[in-house]
Write a protein that holds these residues in place. Structure first.
Motif, PDB file in Angstrom:
ATOM      1  N   PHE A   1       0.872  -1.168   0.000  1.00  0.00           N
ATOM      2  CA  PHE A   1       0.000   0.000   0.000  1.00  0.00           C
ATOM      3  C   PHE A   1       0.908   1.217   0.000  1.00  0.00           C
ATOM      4  O   PHE A   1       1.638   1.452   0.968  1.00  0.00           O
ATOM      5  CB  PHE A   1      -0.881  -0.033   1.258  1.00  0.00           C
ATOM      6  N   GLU A   2       0.930   1.944  -1.112  1.00  0.00           N
ATOM      7  CA  GLU A   2       1.877   3.055  -1.286  1.00  0.00           C
ATOM      8  C   GLU A   2       1.201   4.241  -1.935  1.00  0.00           C
ATOM      9  O   GLU A   2       0.264   4.087  -2.715  1.00  0.00           O
ATOM     10  CB  GLU A   2       3.039   2.621  -2.199  1.00  0.00           C
ATOM     11  N   ALA A   3       1.721   5.429  -1.661  1.00  0.00           N
ATOM     12  CA  ALA A   3       1.280   6.627  -2.384  1.00  0.00           C
ATOM     13  C   ALA A   3       1.908   6.594  -3.771  1.00  0.00           C
ATOM     14  O   ALA A   3       3.048   6.173  -3.940  1.00  0.00           O
ATOM     15  CB  ALA A   3       1.699   7.884  -1.635  1.00  0.00           C
ATOM     16  N   GLY A   4       1.150   6.993  -4.770  1.00  0.00           N
ATOM     17  CA  GLY A   4       1.655   6.995  -6.136  1.00  0.00           C
ATOM     18  C   GLY A   4       0.884   7.972  -6.994  1.00  0.00           C
ATOM     19  O   GLY A   4       0.418   8.997  -6.509  1.00  0.00           O
ATOM     20  N   GLY A   5       0.728   7.634  -8.251  1.00  0.00           N
ATOM     21  CA  GLY A   5       0.117   8.540  -9.215  1.00  0.00           C
ATOM     22  C   GLY A   5       1.211   9.241  -9.992  1.00  0.00           C
ATOM     23  O   GLY A   5       2.361   9.330  -9.541  1.00  0.00           O
ATOM     24  N   GLY A   6       0.868   9.738 -11.157  1.00  0.00           N
ATOM     25  CA  GLY A   6       1.859  10.334 -12.049  1.00  0.00           C
ATOM     26  C   GLY A   6       2.692  11.430 -11.419  1.00  0.00           C
ATOM     27  O   GLY A   6       3.914  11.442 -11.547  1.00  0.00           O
ATOM     28  N   ALA A   7       2.060  12.375 -10.730  1.00  0.00           N
ATOM     29  CA  ALA A   7       2.794  13.507 -10.168  1.00  0.00           C
ATOM     30  C   ALA A   7       3.717  13.065  -9.029  1.00  0.00           C
ATOM     31  O   ALA A   7       4.862  13.509  -8.934  1.00  0.00           O
ATOM     32  CB  ALA A   7       1.837  14.587  -9.680  1.00  0.00           C
ATOM     33  N   ILE A   8       3.232  12.192  -8.158  1.00  0.00           N
ATOM     34  CA  ILE A   8       4.054  11.736  -7.030  1.00  0.00           C
ATOM     35  C   ILE A   8       5.200  10.856  -7.529  1.00  0.00           C
ATOM     36  O   ILE A   8       6.351  11.037  -7.117  1.00  0.00           O
ATOM     37  CB  ILE A   8       3.205  11.003  -5.973  1.00  0.00           C
ATOM     38  N   ASN A   9       4.923   9.902  -8.422  1.00  0.00           N
ATOM     39  CA  ASN A   9       5.979   9.016  -8.922  1.00  0.00           C
ATOM     40  C   ASN A   9       7.064   9.793  -9.651  1.00  0.00           C
ATOM     41  O   ASN A   9       8.258   9.545  -9.467  1.00  0.00           O
ATOM     42  CB  ASN A   9       5.397   7.951  -9.856  1.00  0.00           C
ATOM     43  N   THR A  10       6.653  10.744 -10.503  1.00  0.00           N
ATOM     44  CA  THR A  10       7.629  11.532 -11.254  1.00  0.00           C
ATOM     45  C   THR A  10       8.431  12.428 -10.316  1.00  0.00           C
ATOM     46  O   THR A  10       9.652  12.549 -10.455  1.00  0.00           O
ATOM     47  CB  THR A  10       6.927  12.362 -12.348  1.00  0.00           C
ATOM     48  N   ALA A  11       7.763  13.032  -9.339  1.00  0.00           N
ATOM     49  CA  ALA A  11       8.462  13.869  -8.358  1.00  0.00           C
ATOM     50  C   ALA A  11       9.495  13.045  -7.582  1.00  0.00           C
ATOM     51  O   ALA A  11      10.607  13.513  -7.316  1.00  0.00           O
ATOM     52  CB  ALA A  11       7.465  14.520  -7.399  1.00  0.00           C
ATOM     53  N   ALA A  12       9.135  11.815  -7.215  1.00  0.00           N
ATOM     54  CA  ALA A  12      10.075  10.948  -6.490  1.00  0.00           C
ATOM     55  C   ALA A  12      11.316  10.666  -7.334  1.00  0.00           C
ATOM     56  O   ALA A  12      12.438  10.662  -6.822  1.00  0.00           O
ATOM     57  CB  ALA A  12       9.393   9.639  -6.094  1.00  0.00           C
ATOM     58  N   CYS A  13      11.121  10.441  -8.626  1.00  0.00           N
ATOM     59  CA  CYS A  13      12.264  10.191  -9.516  1.00  0.00           C
ATOM     60  C   CYS A  13      13.169  11.417  -9.603  1.00  0.00           C
ATOM     61  O   CYS A  13      14.393  11.295  -9.527  1.00  0.00           O
ATOM     62  CB  CYS A  13      11.775   9.785 -10.903  1.00  0.00           C
ATOM     63  N   PHE A  14      12.585  12.610  -9.771  1.00  0.00           N
ATOM     64  CA  PHE A  14      13.387  13.833  -9.823  1.00  0.00           C
ATOM     65  C   PHE A  14      14.122  14.061  -8.507  1.00  0.00           C
ATOM     66  O   PHE A  14      15.289  14.443  -8.491  1.00  0.00           O
ATOM     67  CB  PHE A  14      12.517  15.044 -10.154  1.00  0.00           C
ATOM     68  N   ALA A  15      13.455  13.827  -7.379  1.00  0.00           N
ATOM     69  CA  ALA A  15      14.083  14.008  -6.074  1.00  0.00           C
ATOM     70  C   ALA A  15      15.255  13.040  -5.891  1.00  0.00           C
ATOM     71  O   ALA A  15      16.290  13.412  -5.328  1.00  0.00           O
ATOM     72  CB  ALA A  15      13.053  13.823  -4.958  1.00  0.00           C
ATOM     73  N   LYS A  16      15.105  11.801  -6.367  1.00  0.00           N
ATOM     74  CA  LYS A  16      16.191  10.822  -6.285  1.00  0.00           C
ATOM     75  C   LYS A  16      17.418  11.272  -7.076  1.00  0.00           C
ATOM     76  O   LYS A  16      18.531  10.881  -6.774  1.00  0.00           O
ATOM     77  CB  LYS A  16      15.738   9.454  -6.803  1.00  0.00           C
ATOM     78  N   LEU A  17      17.193  12.103  -8.102  1.00  0.00           N
ATOM     79  CA  LEU A  17      18.303  12.646  -8.891  1.00  0.00           C
ATOM     80  C   LEU A  17      18.943  13.863  -8.217  1.00  0.00           C
ATOM     81  O   LEU A  17      19.891  14.430  -8.746  1.00  0.00           O
ATOM     82  CB  LEU A  17      17.811  13.035 -10.286  1.00  0.00           C
ATOM     83  N   GLY A  18      18.400  14.262  -7.064  1.00  0.00           N
ATOM     84  CA  GLY A  18      18.974  15.388  -6.326  1.00  0.00           C
ATOM     85  C   GLY A  18      18.402  16.736  -6.709  1.00  0.00           C
ATOM     86  O   GLY A  18      18.939  17.774  -6.298  1.00  0.00           O
ATOM     87  N   LEU A  19      17.316  16.761  -7.481  1.00  0.00           N
ATOM     88  CA  LEU A  19      16.699  18.022  -7.872  1.00  0.00           C
ATOM     89  C   LEU A  19      15.728  18.495  -6.784  1.00  0.00           C
ATOM     90  O   LEU A  19      15.056  17.682  -6.149  1.00  0.00           O
ATOM     91  CB  LEU A  19      15.948  17.857  -9.189  1.00  0.00           C
ATOM     92  N   LYS A  20      15.670  19.811  -6.577  1.00  0.00           N
ATOM     93  CA  LYS A  20      14.697  20.397  -5.646  1.00  0.00           C
ATOM     94  C   LYS A  20      13.337  20.293  -6.301  1.00  0.00           C
ATOM     95  O   LYS A  20      13.071  20.930  -7.313  1.00  0.00           O
ATOM     96  CB  LYS A  20      15.037  21.848  -5.353  1.00  0.00           C
ATOM     97  N   THR A  21      12.463  19.476  -5.706  1.00  0.00           N
ATOM     98  CA  THR A  21      11.231  19.065  -6.368  1.00  0.00           C
ATOM     99  C   THR A  21      10.011  19.341  -5.514  1.00  0.00           C
ATOM    100  O   THR A  21      10.060  19.248  -4.293  1.00  0.00           O
ATOM    101  CB  THR A  21      11.293  17.551  -6.678  1.00  0.00           C
ATOM    102  N   SER A  22       8.905  19.652  -6.172  1.00  0.00           N
ATOM    103  CA  SER A  22       7.606  19.776  -5.526  1.00  0.00           C
ATOM    104  C   SER A  22       6.579  19.093  -6.419  1.00  0.00           C
ATOM    105  O   SER A  22       6.835  18.838  -7.600  1.00  0.00           O
ATOM    106  CB  SER A  22       7.228  21.248  -5.329  1.00  0.00           C
TER     107      SER A  22
END
Length: 181
Positions: A51-72
Protein backbone atom coordinates in the motif's frame (compact mmCIF):
# COMPACT_ATOMS: atom_id res chain seq x y z
CA UNK A 1 13.82 28.26 -6.35
CA UNK A 2 12.61 24.78 -7.16
CA UNK A 3 14.18 22.83 -10.01
CA UNK A 4 11.00 21.02 -11.00
CA UNK A 5 7.32 20.87 -10.12
CA UNK A 6 5.24 17.92 -11.25
CA UNK A 7 1.52 18.49 -11.83
CA UNK A 8 -1.05 15.74 -11.96
CA UNK A 9 -2.48 12.81 -10.10
CA UNK A 10 -1.92 11.60 -6.57
CA UNK A 11 -3.25 8.16 -5.70
CA UNK A 12 -3.04 5.61 -2.98
CA UNK A 13 -1.96 2.45 -4.76
CA UNK A 14 -2.78 -1.05 -3.59
CA UNK A 15 -0.40 -3.51 -5.28
CA UNK A 16 -1.55 -7.14 -5.41
CA UNK A 17 0.30 -10.19 -6.70
CA UNK A 18 -1.24 -13.64 -6.96
CA UNK A 19 0.01 -16.81 -8.58
CA UNK A 20 -3.63 -17.90 -9.05
CA UNK A 21 -4.16 -15.74 -12.15
CA UNK A 22 -3.72 -16.92 -15.72
CA UNK A 23 -2.72 -14.97 -18.79
CA UNK A 24 -4.77 -16.05 -21.79
CA UNK A 25 -3.76 -14.99 -25.31
CA UNK A 26 -6.29 -14.66 -28.10
CA UNK A 27 -5.09 -14.26 -31.70
CA UNK A 28 -7.26 -12.98 -34.48
CA UNK A 29 -7.08 -11.29 -37.82
CA UNK A 30 -6.96 -7.89 -36.07
CA UNK A 31 -4.08 -8.85 -33.77
CA UNK A 32 -3.57 -10.35 -30.34
CA UNK A 33 -5.26 -9.78 -26.99
CA UNK A 34 -3.81 -10.83 -23.65
CA UNK A 35 -6.26 -11.21 -20.76
CA UNK A 36 -5.47 -11.41 -17.04
CA UNK A 37 -7.88 -14.11 -15.85
CA UNK A 38 -9.13 -15.16 -12.44
CA UNK A 39 -11.68 -17.84 -11.69
CA UNK A 40 -15.08 -16.16 -11.55
CA UNK A 41 -16.68 -16.07 -8.10
CA UNK A 42 -13.58 -17.37 -6.29
CA UNK A 43 -11.85 -15.98 -3.22
CA UNK A 44 -8.29 -15.47 -4.48
CA UNK A 45 -5.27 -15.80 -2.21
CA UNK A 46 -2.78 -12.92 -2.41
CA UNK A 47 0.93 -13.79 -2.47
CA UNK A 48 2.29 -10.24 -2.01
CA UNK A 49 0.73 -6.84 -1.40
CA UNK A 50 1.79 -3.25 -0.77
CA UNK A 51 0.00 0.00 0.00
CA UNK A 52 1.88 3.05 -1.29
CA UNK A 53 1.28 6.63 -2.38
CA UNK A 54 1.66 6.99 -6.14
CA UNK A 55 0.12 8.54 -9.22
CA UNK A 56 1.86 10.33 -12.05
CA UNK A 57 2.79 13.51 -10.17
CA UNK A 58 4.05 11.74 -7.03
CA UNK A 59 5.98 9.02 -8.92
CA UNK A 60 7.63 11.53 -11.25
CA UNK A 61 8.46 13.87 -8.36
CA UNK A 62 10.07 10.95 -6.49
CA UNK A 63 12.26 10.19 -9.52
CA UNK A 64 13.39 13.83 -9.82
CA UNK A 65 14.08 14.01 -6.07
CA UNK A 66 16.19 10.82 -6.29
CA UNK A 67 18.30 12.65 -8.89
CA UNK A 68 18.97 15.39 -6.33
CA UNK A 69 16.70 18.02 -7.87
CA UNK A 70 14.70 20.40 -5.65
CA UNK A 71 11.23 19.07 -6.37
CA UNK A 72 7.61 19.78 -5.53
CA UNK A 73 4.33 18.17 -6.62
CA UNK A 74 1.16 20.12 -7.42
CA UNK A 75 -1.47 17.54 -6.46
CA UNK A 76 -4.95 17.42 -4.97
CA UNK A 77 -5.70 15.03 -2.16
CA UNK A 78 -8.95 14.22 -0.41
CA UNK A 79 -10.07 13.39 3.05
CA UNK A 80 -9.00 10.60 5.43
CA UNK A 81 -5.90 8.53 6.15
CA UNK A 82 -4.88 8.71 2.49
CA UNK A 83 -4.18 12.44 2.93
CA UNK A 84 -1.64 11.80 5.69
CA UNK A 85 0.01 8.92 3.80
CA UNK A 86 0.43 10.97 0.61
CA UNK A 87 2.04 13.85 2.55
CA UNK A 88 4.30 11.44 4.46
CA UNK A 89 5.53 9.84 1.22
CA UNK A 90 6.41 13.24 -0.26
CA UNK A 91 8.28 14.25 2.90
CA UNK A 92 10.12 10.91 3.01
CA UNK A 93 11.48 11.63 -0.49
CA UNK A 94 12.39 15.22 0.45
CA UNK A 95 9.72 16.63 -1.87
CA UNK A 96 8.35 20.11 -1.13
CA UNK A 97 4.67 19.98 -0.10
CA UNK A 98 3.73 23.64 -0.55
CA UNK A 99 1.68 23.01 -3.73
CA UNK A 100 -0.60 20.35 -2.24
CA UNK A 101 -4.26 21.22 -2.69
CA UNK A 102 -6.76 19.61 -0.31
CA UNK A 103 -10.48 18.97 -0.47
CA UNK A 104 -13.02 17.42 1.85
CA UNK A 105 -15.43 17.02 -1.10
CA UNK A 106 -13.80 13.81 -2.41
CA UNK A 107 -11.49 10.98 -1.44
CA UNK A 108 -7.89 10.89 -2.56
CA UNK A 109 -7.69 8.94 -5.81
CA UNK A 110 -6.78 5.29 -5.51
CA UNK A 111 -5.74 2.40 -7.71
CA UNK A 112 -5.73 -1.35 -7.36
CA UNK A 113 -2.81 -2.74 -9.32
CA UNK A 114 -2.78 -6.44 -10.19
CA UNK A 115 0.74 -7.61 -11.00
CA UNK A 116 1.01 -10.76 -13.09
CA UNK A 117 3.63 -13.46 -12.59
CA UNK A 118 5.30 -11.97 -15.71
CA UNK A 119 5.55 -8.54 -14.05
CA UNK A 120 2.98 -6.71 -16.18
CA UNK A 121 0.30 -4.70 -14.43
CA UNK A 122 -3.45 -4.27 -14.80
CA UNK A 123 -4.81 -1.17 -13.04
CA UNK A 124 -8.26 -0.34 -11.66
CA UNK A 125 -8.30 3.45 -11.10
CA UNK A 126 -10.62 5.77 -9.16
CA UNK A 127 -9.78 9.45 -9.90
CA UNK A 128 -11.27 10.88 -6.70
CA UNK A 129 -9.89 14.34 -5.87
CA UNK A 130 -7.72 14.20 -9.03
CA UNK A 131 -10.86 14.86 -11.09
CA UNK A 132 -11.16 18.34 -9.54
CA UNK A 133 -7.54 19.49 -9.81
CA UNK A 134 -6.73 22.90 -11.28
CA UNK A 135 -3.87 25.36 -10.98
CA UNK A 136 -4.71 27.58 -8.02
CA UNK A 137 -1.65 29.88 -7.94
CA UNK A 138 1.38 30.77 -10.06
CA UNK A 139 4.36 28.40 -9.91
CA UNK A 140 7.94 29.42 -10.69
CA UNK A 141 10.45 26.71 -11.41
CA UNK A 142 13.43 25.89 -13.63
CA UNK A 143 11.60 22.91 -15.18
CA UNK A 144 7.81 22.57 -15.11
CA UNK A 145 6.74 19.00 -15.69
CA UNK A 146 3.21 18.31 -16.87
CA UNK A 147 2.00 14.74 -16.63
CA UNK A 148 -0.77 13.21 -18.74
CA UNK A 149 -3.89 13.67 -16.65
CA UNK A 150 -7.23 12.25 -17.74
CA UNK A 151 -6.14 12.74 -21.37
CA UNK A 152 -6.32 16.52 -20.94
CA UNK A 153 -2.68 17.54 -20.46
CA UNK A 154 -0.47 16.33 -23.28
CA UNK A 155 2.84 18.11 -22.72
CA UNK A 156 5.88 15.89 -22.22
CA UNK A 157 9.59 16.47 -22.13
CA UNK A 158 12.18 13.82 -22.96
CA UNK A 159 13.55 13.87 -19.41
CA UNK A 160 10.18 12.80 -18.02
CA UNK A 161 9.66 10.09 -20.62
CA UNK A 162 13.07 8.57 -19.90
CA UNK A 163 12.39 8.54 -16.16
CA UNK A 164 8.84 7.25 -16.26
CA UNK A 165 9.31 4.37 -18.74
CA UNK A 166 9.40 0.94 -17.10
CA UNK A 167 10.51 -2.22 -18.86
CA UNK A 168 7.84 -4.78 -19.80
CA UNK A 169 8.02 -8.32 -18.47
CA UNK A 170 10.39 -7.44 -15.68
CA UNK A 171 10.98 -10.05 -13.02
CA UNK A 172 8.67 -9.99 -10.01
CA UNK A 173 9.84 -7.70 -7.28
CA UNK A 174 8.47 -7.16 -3.79
CA UNK A 175 10.62 -4.03 -3.52
CA UNK A 176 9.09 -0.57 -3.19
CA UNK A 177 6.88 0.10 -6.26
CA UNK A 178 8.91 3.22 -7.15
CA UNK A 179 12.24 1.37 -7.01
CA UNK A 180 12.46 1.37 -10.82
CA UNK A 181 13.10 5.16 -10.92
Amino acid sequence: MLDVVTFGSATMDIFIESDKAHIVNFRGIDGELDLYCLKYGDKIEIDHSAFEAGGGAINTAACFAKLGLKTSAAIKIGEGLDRREAKKTLKDYGIDTSFIMQTDEARTGFSIILTSFEGDRTVFAHRGANATIKKERPIETKIFNLFLFQNRIMVFNIFQILLYRRPRNRARSTAHPMSWC
